[in-house]
Motif scaffolding. Structure first.
Motif, mmCIF file in Angstrom:
data_model
loop_
_atom_site.group_PDB
_atom_site.id
_atom_site.type_symbol
_atom_site.label_atom_id
_atom_site.label_comp_id
_atom_site.label_asym_id
_atom_site.label_seq_id
_atom_site.Cartn_x
_atom_site.Cartn_y
_atom_site.Cartn_z
ATOM 1 N N ALA A 183 -41.557 79.877 -22.534
ATOM 2 C CA ALA A 183 -41.050 80.267 -21.300
ATOM 3 C C ALA A 183 -40.016 81.247 -21.481
ATOM 4 O O ALA A 183 -40.180 82.530 -22.186
ATOM 5 C CB ALA A 183 -40.703 79.087 -20.546
ATOM 6 N N ASP A 184 -38.853 80.914 -21.291
ATOM 7 C CA ASP A 184 -37.616 81.837 -21.453
ATOM 8 C C ASP A 184 -36.695 81.665 -22.463
ATOM 9 O O ASP A 184 -35.446 82.121 -22.709
ATOM 10 C CB ASP A 184 -36.916 82.142 -19.946
ATOM 11 C CG ASP A 184 -36.204 80.760 -19.582
ATOM 12 O OD1 ASP A 184 -36.517 79.835 -19.962
ATOM 13 O OD2 ASP A 184 -35.265 81.075 -18.508
ATOM 14 N N ASP A 185 -37.170 80.679 -23.280
ATOM 15 C CA ASP A 185 -36.155 80.132 -24.413
ATOM 16 C C ASP A 185 -36.783 80.761 -25.722
ATOM 17 O O ASP A 185 -37.908 80.430 -25.955
ATOM 18 C CB ASP A 185 -36.013 78.658 -24.611
ATOM 19 C CG ASP A 185 -35.308 78.015 -23.535
ATOM 20 O OD1 ASP A 185 -34.454 78.553 -22.882
ATOM 21 O OD2 ASP A 185 -35.692 76.986 -22.926
ATOM 22 N N THR A 186 -35.916 81.456 -26.485
ATOM 23 C CA THR A 186 -36.583 81.946 -27.705
ATOM 24 C C THR A 186 -35.709 81.576 -28.873
ATOM 25 O O THR A 186 -34.389 81.583 -28.690
ATOM 26 C CB THR A 186 -36.268 83.701 -27.604
ATOM 27 O OG1 THR A 186 -37.041 84.218 -26.386
ATOM 28 C CG2 THR A 186 -36.756 84.348 -28.921
ATOM 29 N N GLN A 187 -36.283 81.550 -29.983
ATOM 30 C CA GLN A 187 -35.898 80.820 -31.166
ATOM 31 C C GLN A 187 -35.932 81.977 -32.277
ATOM 32 O O GLN A 187 -37.140 82.476 -32.347
ATOM 33 C CB GLN A 187 -36.454 79.552 -31.703
ATOM 34 C CG GLN A 187 -36.149 78.563 -30.628
ATOM 35 C CD GLN A 187 -37.145 77.359 -31.111
ATOM 36 O OE1 GLN A 187 -38.067 77.323 -31.909
ATOM 37 N NE2 GLN A 187 -36.747 76.144 -30.366
ATOM 38 N N VAL A 188 -35.038 82.397 -32.964
ATOM 39 C CA VAL A 188 -34.881 83.463 -33.913
ATOM 40 C C VAL A 188 -34.567 82.541 -35.214
ATOM 41 O O VAL A 188 -33.363 82.026 -35.095
ATOM 42 C CB VAL A 188 -33.938 84.448 -33.462
ATOM 43 C CG1 VAL A 188 -34.138 85.335 -34.760
ATOM 44 C CG2 VAL A 188 -34.564 85.236 -32.488
ATOM 45 N N TYR A 189 -35.306 82.720 -36.205
ATOM 46 C CA TYR A 189 -34.859 82.140 -37.419
ATOM 47 C C TYR A 189 -35.336 82.706 -38.612
ATOM 48 O O TYR A 189 -36.279 83.426 -38.711
ATOM 49 C CB TYR A 189 -35.403 80.520 -37.431
ATOM 50 C CG TYR A 189 -36.874 80.324 -36.879
ATOM 51 C CD1 TYR A 189 -37.642 80.100 -38.064
ATOM 52 C CD2 TYR A 189 -37.326 79.984 -35.662
ATOM 53 C CE1 TYR A 189 -39.192 80.087 -37.830
ATOM 54 C CE2 TYR A 189 -38.546 80.279 -35.658
ATOM 55 C CZ TYR A 189 -39.689 79.827 -36.396
ATOM 56 O OH TYR A 189 -40.795 79.888 -36.210
ATOM 57 N N VAL A 190 -34.579 82.218 -39.828
ATOM 58 C CA VAL A 190 -35.043 82.599 -41.270
ATOM 59 C C VAL A 190 -34.688 81.724 -42.236
ATOM 60 O O VAL A 190 -33.616 81.147 -42.005
ATOM 61 C CB VAL A 190 -34.627 84.195 -41.425
ATOM 62 C CG1 VAL A 190 -33.040 84.174 -41.581
ATOM 63 C CG2 VAL A 190 -34.918 84.960 -42.647
#
Length: 146
Positions: free
Chosen positions: A116-123
């Protein structure tokens, strides 16, 4: 599932940086002409489609608000892609509008996940490269914020 596999990196003695982005404001801030231009240039939408999308976006009004027996004036919506209940086109246009977000994430060497409008950015990375990975992470977030 991908997020879980990156978090499992702790078992491999790696660190995981996770950023949670709430881009819900973009639903109501999408510039109509910017969206149309992006649809044409990035996704090759041509011919009658841009005019049809313009007709969907333009001429929409906010609802009236009643307060102490007074009714507010109607105002035309100049931004946004439509959050009306049951709208199918609004969320699709939002995804197309924000598609470049993932270009930024990938160029930064990070992983993104959107719901939806929630974004996760990870590494995930070895502890020995924590400083470098943190700099890349911060740079990515700064580019998204710009």
């Amino acid at each position: 599932m991908r997020v879980l596999s990156h978090i499992a990196a702790a078992d491999r003695r790696e660190i995981t940086l996770l950023g949670l982005l709430d881009i819900s404001a973009a639903f109501v801030c999408v510039g109509h002409e910017i969206l149309i231009k992006r649809l044409q240039q990035t996704f090759g939408i041509r011919r009658n489609a841009p005019a049809w999308i313009r007709s969907f976006l333009h001429g929409r009004c906010l609802q009236h608000v009643a307060y102490i027996g007074q009714l507010s004036a109607l105002m035309e919506l100049l931004f946004g892609v439509g959050l009306q209940q049951g709208s199918v086109l609004g969320p699709l246009l939002f995804l197309l509008y924000t598609a470049e977000l993932f270009d930024v994430i990938v160029r930064s060497g990070l992983v993104g996940h959107l719901y939806a409008d929630d974004t996760q950015v990870y590494v995930s990375a070895p502890v020995t490269s924590a400083s470098t990975i943190a700099q890349r992470f911060v740079s990515c977030i700064e580019q998204v914020d710009a």
